[in-house]
Structure formats: structure tokens, C-alpha cells
Scaffold this active site. Structure first.
Site, PDB file in Angstrom:
ATOM      1  N   VAL A  80     -18.108   9.929 -30.012  1.00 13.94           N
ATOM      2  CA  VAL A  80     -16.578  10.210 -30.873  1.00 13.94           C
ATOM      3  C   VAL A  80     -16.665   9.958 -32.577  1.00 13.94           C
ATOM      4  O   VAL A  80     -15.447  10.846 -32.871  1.00 13.94           O
ATOM      5  CB  VAL A  80     -16.222   8.806 -30.757  1.00 13.94           C
ATOM      6  CG1 VAL A  80     -14.728   8.922 -30.904  1.00 13.94           C
ATOM      7  CG2 VAL A  80     -16.667   8.805 -28.960  1.00 13.94           C
ATOM      8  N   GLU A  81     -16.996   9.360 -33.660  1.00 15.62           N
ATOM      9  CA  GLU A  81     -16.984   8.996 -34.810  1.00 15.62           C
ATOM     10  C   GLU A  81     -17.636  10.224 -35.556  1.00 15.62           C
ATOM     11  O   GLU A  81     -16.639  11.144 -36.462  1.00 15.62           O
ATOM     12  CB  GLU A  81     -18.216   8.182 -34.993  1.00 15.62           C
ATOM     13  CG  GLU A  81     -16.983   6.901 -35.494  1.00 15.62           C
ATOM     14  CD  GLU A  81     -15.581   6.533 -35.821  1.00 15.62           C
ATOM     15  OE1 GLU A  81     -15.583   7.288 -36.947  1.00 15.62           O
ATOM     16  OE2 GLU A  81     -15.283   5.620 -35.151  1.00 15.62           O
ATOM     17  N   SER A  82     -18.859  10.790 -35.451  1.00 19.44           N
ATOM     18  CA  SER A  82     -18.833  11.754 -35.948  1.00 19.44           C
ATOM     19  C   SER A  82     -20.057  13.193 -35.458  1.00 19.44           C
ATOM     20  O   SER A  82     -19.897  14.368 -36.038  1.00 19.44           O
ATOM     21  CB  SER A  82     -20.015  11.442 -36.847  1.00 19.44           C
ATOM     22  OG  SER A  82     -21.439  10.981 -36.241  1.00 19.44           O
ATOM     23  N   TYR A 180      -8.789   7.064 -29.459  1.00 19.48           N
ATOM     24  CA  TYR A 180     -10.052   6.612 -29.727  1.00 19.48           C
ATOM     25  C   TYR A 180     -10.276   5.755 -28.397  1.00 19.48           C
ATOM     26  O   TYR A 180     -11.897   6.111 -28.641  1.00 19.48           O
ATOM     27  CB  TYR A 180     -10.099   6.477 -30.914  1.00 19.48           C
ATOM     28  CG  TYR A 180     -11.596   5.297 -31.642  1.00 19.48           C
ATOM     29  CD1 TYR A 180     -12.175   6.580 -32.409  1.00 19.48           C
ATOM     30  CD2 TYR A 180     -11.900   4.735 -31.691  1.00 19.48           C
ATOM     31  CE1 TYR A 180     -13.084   6.105 -32.652  1.00 19.48           C
ATOM     32  CE2 TYR A 180     -12.924   4.017 -32.190  1.00 19.48           C
ATOM     33  CZ  TYR A 180     -14.252   4.769 -32.686  1.00 19.48           C
ATOM     34  OH  TYR A 180     -14.761   4.014 -33.119  1.00 19.48           O
TER      35      TYR A 180
END
Length: 196
Positions: A80-82, A180
């Protein structure tokens, strides 16, 4: 009468041959359908495994082990982050696979009693180790509550503490953080289902 018996016998043989052919075609059709279903399932899993890969396996395994984390959760955060881009930099300035803000990474280095090297944040082993530390810290801080820990990973523990104090945590007031948390949890479930 003899002629009639011969006819019936021939007719009986014909029926048996026809029935045998029907059974054979039924078996062939069943095999084709089974193969198609298995192929579809395997191809779906192959596609899902491309979408949810297991990159940086050694680094993730080490970080998860060091900080007693579920590695599928670590993979979910990285995804999800990168999306597994080691030199990713967000608009806010978060860096690396687990998207750490430089000041947060400096705090983590201080907590781990080690020297801080901001240029190493794009190195998978360094970034994942620091990200795992932060995730573990947040899970401990929020008594194992994954939702709160994930929300704090995104918005910061100060904001989450404010939401808890004001009673807003039931419905996270930041739409980005709310989305998120949902995305990380969805991705976490996907990893567990695909690889457990």
C-alpha cells in the site's frame, strides 16, 4: 422367430454402443470442464500473486522476526505504501518501501540506539527494518489494535491519540487515513489468503 431375435440382438448392440458413446462424451466433457475450472483458478491465483508479490522476502522475514510481526501485515503495508518501489518518495517526503518520514526514521534510529543515515532510507533492508520497528511499536502502543496501529502509521500517533480522546476514532475523521486503514486491511487479508 430367429430373424426377430437377430434384429433385437443387433438393435440391443446398437443401443449399447450408443450408450457407451454417450458415456464417453460425458466423461470427456466433464474432464474438459474440470480442466477449464482448474485452469481458471490457477490463472486467477497467478494473476493475484503478480498483484500481491512477495518481493524482498529475506528483508521482510528478518524484520517481521526481529519485531514479532505477521509478515503478511508487513507485506500489506509495503504494498500500500510504495507498491514495492524502494526509492519511492511521497509528496509529503516519506521515503522508501515503507514510506518513512525522515524525522520519524531519525527517531527510530535514536530508539534503536544506532546512528541515523537518511541516505539509506531507500535501501530495502534498512527501510524495512525501520518500518517494522515502527509498526511493532505502534501495535504495542495501541495494545495490539491493528486498526489503530495502521491509522497511526499513516496519520501519526499524535493524531490518533487526539481522535481517541475526542471519541472520533469510531469514524476516523481523515478520509485519507480511513481509506488507508481499509486498504491495508484488505491487502493483509489478500496476502494471508494467497500465501498462508
Amino acid at each position: 422367430m430367429t430373424k426377430k431375435r437377430t434384429k433385437n440382438t443387433k438393435h440391443g448392440r446398437k443401443n449399447k454402443k450408443t450408450e457407451a458413446r454417450r458415456r464417453l462424451w460425458f466423461i470427456i466433457a466433464a474432464c474438459i470442464i474440470t480442466a477449464a475450472v482448474i485452469g481458471a483458478i490457477l490463472s486467477r491465483d497467478l494473476i493475484l500473486r503478480r498483484i500481491f508479490p512477495l518481493k524482498y522476502g529475506a528483508e521482510v522475514a528478518a524484520g517481521a522476526k526481529d519485531y514479532e510481526l505477521d509478515r503478511w501485515l508487513v507485506y500489506a503495508v509495503i504494498k500500500v505504501e510504495s507498491d514495492f518501489v524502494p526509492d519511492a518518495v511521497s509528496g509529503a517526503g516519506a521515503v522508501g518501501l515503507m514510506q518513512l518520514m525522515p524525522d520519524t526514521a531519525e527517531w527510530i534510529a535514536w530508539r534503536r540506539q544506532e546512528e541515523y543515515f537518511p541516505e539509506n532510507l531507500t535501501m530495502p533492508e534498512y527501510n524495512i527494518g525501520m518500518g517494522c520497528y515502527l509498526l511493532s511499536y505502534l501495535l504495542d502502543y495501541y495494545d495490539g489494535d491493528i486498526d489503530l496501529a495502521i491509522a497511526a502509521y499513516n496519520a501519526g500517533s499524535g493524531k490518533v491519540d487526539e481522535w481517541i480522546a475526542s471519541g472520533e476514532i469510531e469514524d476516523i475523521p481523515y478520509p485519507e487515513t480511513k481509506a488507508y486503514v481499509a486498504k491495508v486491511k484488505y491487502t493483509y487479508e489478500k496476502y494471508k489468503k494467497l500465501y498462508s
